[in-house]
Design a protein around this motif. Structure first.
Motif, PDB file in Angstrom:
ATOM      1  N   VAL A  24     -30.253 -19.781  -7.948  1.00  0.00           N
ATOM      2  CA  VAL A  24     -30.226 -20.003  -6.494  1.00  0.00           C
ATOM      3  C   VAL A  24     -29.102 -19.191  -5.865  1.00  0.00           C
ATOM      4  O   VAL A  24     -29.274 -18.570  -4.806  1.00  0.00           O
ATOM      5  N   SER A  25     -27.958 -19.162  -6.530  1.00  0.00           N
ATOM      6  CA  SER A  25     -26.829 -18.391  -6.033  1.00  0.00           C
ATOM      7  C   SER A  25     -27.133 -16.895  -6.030  1.00  0.00           C
ATOM      8  O   SER A  25     -26.671 -16.166  -5.158  1.00  0.00           O
ATOM      9  N   LEU A  26     -27.908 -16.445  -6.985  1.00  0.00           N
ATOM     10  CA  LEU A  26     -28.270 -15.033  -7.091  1.00  0.00           C
ATOM     11  C   LEU A  26     -29.212 -14.600  -5.977  1.00  0.00           C
ATOM     12  O   LEU A  26     -29.194 -13.442  -5.545  1.00  0.00           O
ATOM     13  N   ILE A  27     -30.010 -15.524  -5.492  1.00  0.00           N
ATOM     14  CA  ILE A  27     -30.965 -15.212  -4.429  1.00  0.00           C
ATOM     15  C   ILE A  27     -30.257 -14.889  -3.117  1.00  0.00           C
ATOM     16  O   ILE A  27     -30.719 -14.039  -2.351  1.00  0.00           O
ATOM     17  N   ILE A  28     -29.127 -15.526  -2.860  1.00  0.00           N
ATOM     18  CA  ILE A  28     -28.446 -15.377  -1.570  1.00  0.00           C
ATOM     19  C   ILE A  28     -28.064 -13.931  -1.275  1.00  0.00           C
ATOM     20  O   ILE A  28     -28.444 -13.408  -0.214  1.00  0.00           O
ATOM     21  N   PRO A  29     -27.325 -13.208  -2.129  1.00  0.00           N
ATOM     22  CA  PRO A  29     -26.980 -11.835  -1.763  1.00  0.00           C
ATOM     23  C   PRO A  29     -28.190 -10.903  -1.716  1.00  0.00           C
ATOM     24  O   PRO A  29     -28.207  -9.938  -0.945  1.00  0.00           O
ATOM     25  N   THR A  38     -32.399  -8.329   4.443  1.00  0.00           N
ATOM     26  CA  THR A  38     -32.707  -8.617   5.842  1.00  0.00           C
ATOM     27  C   THR A  38     -31.688  -7.948   6.746  1.00  0.00           C
ATOM     28  O   THR A  38     -30.544  -7.726   6.370  1.00  0.00           O
ATOM     29  N   ASN A  39     -32.119  -7.629   7.927  1.00  0.00           N
ATOM     30  CA  ASN A  39     -31.219  -7.052   8.919  1.00  0.00           C
ATOM     31  C   ASN A  39     -30.701  -8.104   9.883  1.00  0.00           C
ATOM     32  O   ASN A  39     -30.109  -7.775  10.901  1.00  0.00           O
ATOM     33  N   LEU A  40     -30.969  -9.345   9.577  1.00  0.00           N
ATOM     34  CA  LEU A  40     -30.486 -10.424  10.423  1.00  0.00           C
ATOM     35  C   LEU A  40     -28.991 -10.620  10.201  1.00  0.00           C
ATOM     36  O   LEU A  40     -28.493 -10.406   9.096  1.00  0.00           O
ATOM     37  N   PRO A  41     -28.272 -11.009  11.241  1.00  0.00           N
ATOM     38  CA  PRO A  41     -26.844 -11.280  11.030  1.00  0.00           C
ATOM     39  C   PRO A  41     -26.670 -12.476  10.085  1.00  0.00           C
ATOM     40  O   PRO A  41     -27.473 -13.399  10.074  1.00  0.00           O
ATOM     41  N   LEU A  42     -25.636 -12.393   9.299  1.00  0.00           N
ATOM     42  CA  LEU A  42     -25.361 -13.454   8.326  1.00  0.00           C
ATOM     43  C   LEU A  42     -24.936 -14.717   9.060  1.00  0.00           C
ATOM     44  O   LEU A  42     -23.963 -14.727   9.798  1.00  0.00           O
ATOM     45  N   PHE A  43     -25.722 -15.758   8.882  1.00  0.00           N
ATOM     46  CA  PHE A  43     -25.387 -17.029   9.507  1.00  0.00           C
ATOM     47  C   PHE A  43     -24.245 -17.673   8.732  1.00  0.00           C
ATOM     48  O   PHE A  43     -24.152 -17.551   7.514  1.00  0.00           O
ATOM     49  N   GLY A  44     -23.381 -18.362   9.447  1.00  0.00           N
ATOM     50  CA  GLY A  44     -22.217 -18.968   8.828  1.00  0.00           C
ATOM     51  C   GLY A  44     -22.552 -19.963   7.746  1.00  0.00           C
ATOM     52  O   GLY A  44     -21.881 -20.039   6.729  1.00  0.00           O
ATOM     53  N   PHE A  45     -23.633 -20.722   7.940  1.00  0.00           N
ATOM     54  CA  PHE A  45     -23.954 -21.753   6.955  1.00  0.00           C
ATOM     55  C   PHE A  45     -24.384 -21.149   5.619  1.00  0.00           C
ATOM     56  O   PHE A  45     -24.184 -21.772   4.574  1.00  0.00           O
ATOM     57  N   ILE A 103     -22.858 -22.200   2.005  1.00  0.00           N
ATOM     58  CA  ILE A 103     -23.694 -22.560   0.858  1.00  0.00           C
ATOM     59  C   ILE A 103     -23.332 -21.692  -0.344  1.00  0.00           C
ATOM     60  O   ILE A 103     -23.217 -22.190  -1.470  1.00  0.00           O
ATOM     61  N   ASP A 104     -23.130 -20.401  -0.096  1.00  0.00           N
ATOM     62  CA  ASP A 104     -22.756 -19.488  -1.172  1.00  0.00           C
ATOM     63  C   ASP A 104     -21.414 -19.883  -1.794  1.00  0.00           C
ATOM     64  O   ASP A 104     -21.258 -19.894  -3.011  1.00  0.00           O
TER      65      ASP A 104
END
Length: 129
Positions: A12-17, A23-30, A34-35
């Motif tokens: 699950v942690s590997l999926i985040i980066p 994606t070109n979306l700005p990184l949301f704080g949450f 979670i990371d």
């Protein structure tokens, strides 16, 4: 049980980066929180594995570790291929995210294999016993 928990949290942690770099979306704080939470969980589990690992190395564990390292060595080749293809990735997010995760995995891999062999030795193929 703990080995499967570590592997699940690691996946699950590997999926985040990977998702954030694609994606070109700005990184949301949450997502960052979670990371960080997953990183803390992985670190705590790694320490638990290191403290509780068997004193004696189980037979066949070096072969398992070598096979896992061989599989992990495909990751830089895949990344080089993606770079040469010119895909638009956020390389800073991807490389930093993957680097610490694979460093942690390389650091704790021996402890993971020893713990797994201690608890699940009957489920392993004969050549790894």
């Amino acid at each position: 049980m703990r080995v499967m928990l570590f592997c699940t949290v690691f996946a699950v942690s590997l999926i985040i980066p990977i998702v954030v770099s694609l994606t070109n979306l700005p990184l949301f704080g949450f997502i960052g929180y979670i990371d960080a939470l997953l990183a803390i969980i992985l670190l705590v589990l790694s320490i638990i594995f290191h403290i509780n690992r068997p004193n004696k190395r189980k037979k066949g564990s070096r072969r398992i570790i070598a096979n896992i390292y061989k599989a992990l060595l495909t990751v830089p080749v895949i990344l080089a291929g993606l770079f040469l293809l010119g895909l638009r990735l956020k390389w800073d997010v991807l490389l930093l995210g993957l680097a610490w995760r694979f460093w942690l995995l390389a650091s704790v891999l021996d402890d993971l294999v020893q713990t797994y062999k201690k608890t699940n030795s009957r489920n392993l193929p004969q050549e790894y016993k």
